[in-house]
Design a protein around this motif. Sequence first.
Motif, PDB file in Angstrom:
ATOM      1  N   LEU A  40       1.162  29.326 -16.044  1.00  0.00           N
ATOM      2  CA  LEU A  40       0.237  30.284 -16.636  1.00  0.00           C
ATOM      3  C   LEU A  40      -0.557  29.548 -17.710  1.00  0.00           C
ATOM      4  O   LEU A  40       0.027  28.954 -18.621  1.00  0.00           O
ATOM      5  N   LYS A  73       2.613  38.570  -8.856  1.00  0.00           N
ATOM      6  CA  LYS A  73       1.833  38.361 -10.080  1.00  0.00           C
ATOM      7  C   LYS A  73       1.516  39.675 -10.784  1.00  0.00           C
ATOM      8  O   LYS A  73       1.187  40.669 -10.125  1.00  0.00           O
ATOM      9  N   VAL A 118      -1.346  40.961 -12.880  1.00  0.00           N
ATOM     10  CA  VAL A 118      -2.713  40.549 -13.218  1.00  0.00           C
ATOM     11  C   VAL A 118      -3.239  41.399 -14.370  1.00  0.00           C
ATOM     12  O   VAL A 118      -3.262  42.633 -14.269  1.00  0.00           O
ATOM     13  N   GLU A 152      -0.356  44.876 -10.170  1.00  0.00           N
ATOM     14  CA  GLU A 152       0.464  43.866  -9.498  1.00  0.00           C
ATOM     15  C   GLU A 152      -0.266  43.344  -8.266  1.00  0.00           C
ATOM     16  O   GLU A 152      -0.943  44.105  -7.561  1.00  0.00           O
ATOM     17  N   PRO A 154       3.145  35.182 -13.538  1.00  0.00           N
ATOM     18  CA  PRO A 154       4.011  35.053 -12.357  1.00  0.00           C
ATOM     19  C   PRO A 154       5.316  35.827 -12.558  1.00  0.00           C
ATOM     20  O   PRO A 154       5.878  35.821 -13.654  1.00  0.00           O
ATOM     21  N   THR A 156       8.252  38.701 -17.743  1.00  0.00           N
ATOM     22  CA  THR A 156       8.453  38.101 -16.429  1.00  0.00           C
ATOM     23  C   THR A 156       9.933  37.959 -16.101  1.00  0.00           C
ATOM     24  O   THR A 156      10.766  37.822 -17.001  1.00  0.00           O
ATOM     25  N   ALA A 184       0.568  37.011  -4.407  1.00  0.00           N
ATOM     26  CA  ALA A 184      -0.162  35.825  -3.986  1.00  0.00           C
ATOM     27  C   ALA A 184       0.259  35.492  -2.564  1.00  0.00           C
ATOM     28  O   ALA A 184       1.297  35.945  -2.082  1.00  0.00           O
ATOM     29  N   ARG A 189       7.768  33.912  -7.731  1.00  0.00           N
ATOM     30  CA  ARG A 189       6.561  33.479  -8.433  1.00  0.00           C
ATOM     31  C   ARG A 189       5.297  34.088  -7.820  1.00  0.00           C
ATOM     32  O   ARG A 189       4.271  34.171  -8.465  1.00  0.00           O
ATOM     33  N   GLU A 190       5.389  34.506  -6.538  1.00  0.00           N
ATOM     34  CA  GLU A 190       4.206  35.057  -5.874  1.00  0.00           C
ATOM     35  C   GLU A 190       3.854  36.468  -6.366  1.00  0.00           C
ATOM     36  O   GLU A 190       2.763  36.947  -6.139  1.00  0.00           O
ATOM     37  N   ALA A 245      -2.898  35.922 -14.986  1.00  0.00           N
ATOM     38  CA  ALA A 245      -1.932  36.336 -13.958  1.00  0.00           C
ATOM     39  C   ALA A 245      -0.535  35.845 -14.334  1.00  0.00           C
ATOM     40  O   ALA A 245      -0.270  34.639 -14.331  1.00  0.00           O
ATOM     41  N   ALA A 273       5.937  27.792 -11.294  1.00  0.00           N
ATOM     42  CA  ALA A 273       4.693  28.529 -11.456  1.00  0.00           C
ATOM     43  C   ALA A 273       4.127  28.177 -12.822  1.00  0.00           C
ATOM     44  O   ALA A 273       4.842  27.654 -13.686  1.00  0.00           O
TER      45      ALA A 273
END
Lengths: 163, 177
Positions: free
Chosen positions: A22, B83, B85, B153, B101, A50, B156, B80-81, B99, A20
């Motif tokens: 950013l 997100k 935001v 949240e 991940p 994350t 994706a 990873r989907e 966003a 992924a």
Amino acid sequence: MIDTQPYTLFHLVDESGSAAGLRVFFRRGETVNSAEVAAKSFAASLGALTSLAVVKFDIVFRSVAEKDTIGQLGSDTNRRILLFVGEDEINGDIVEIPVMESGLLQNDCIEMPDVNNPAFVAIVADIETGFYKMNDGATPLIVESIATGRNYGATVSEWVAGI
Amino acid sequence: MPFVDSPVATVTWAMVDETGSPTTFQLNFGRDEAMPGALIKIANTTQLLEDLTGCAILSTTISYSSIQTDPPSAQPVSRREKKGVFVFRTAAGKSAQCAVPGIKAEFVKKSGQIDEDIPAVVTFVEGLVAGPTSSFYTDSNGSALVSLSKAYERFARTTKAALPSLRIPDGDTTVGN
């Protein structure tokens, strides 16, 4: 060319190995060093937020043409010149140059680029000035050049013949 | 998290031939080269490339990479989907979105909003918005990020191929499976 907004692209990987990214833009006029300092600080705060692993970041400066256009008649990205740079063909890098269809290849041996062509001489001299480097930071020295089709296994003559 | 800088920067020329077929050409240069001098050298090479190939150069991209030498492992069940935001107001009165991940589940309220009072979230937001003396990060138009508007949240779109193997639906609808 028009300069676009510079940005830092962070690369992340999740549990399954899926990648992924950013992207965060930063203001124009910043140096690479200041962007690096900011990126390392940002990576720490991103890592706390994350569940993915932050594995890499790129600081990117990009310029784009003022308008979309296409190449000259005869230009063909399927044909390449491979420049072998470094100590020899084994211990070095390969640089690929997309090449015009005609004018740059020797008439009697189209697998070999015309090494006396002024445009070819100029680009080789430019690569060897010392400004450009190999992956390990060494200065490239072009030891051999050959022409080829997009398929590395085929020479231009084979490619033209449809092999 | 030690990041190690690559000894070279990479310049990529994107070009198209007479049919519009795209290709790229890459060279490296020393990371310690001063930017103004590097830009002059790259502009010179751009002209030589156009002369040599007949292709039209559409863009040049200079990239400085730094790689994590000892990257931490991604946490279990990280996706990873998923997100996080963050929507910011910009100095130009517009909004810009960032966003993240794989936002951690403990930072997300049941409503789907991200808890903006958690220290990690506060640090992240403060790192992006303009302070009294600096405004390093901007939107894509160069307008400074002024304040956080909202954070939530979002999932994706996920394809079957993107799912970890253990998460692919197997048709078993038994509760708990």
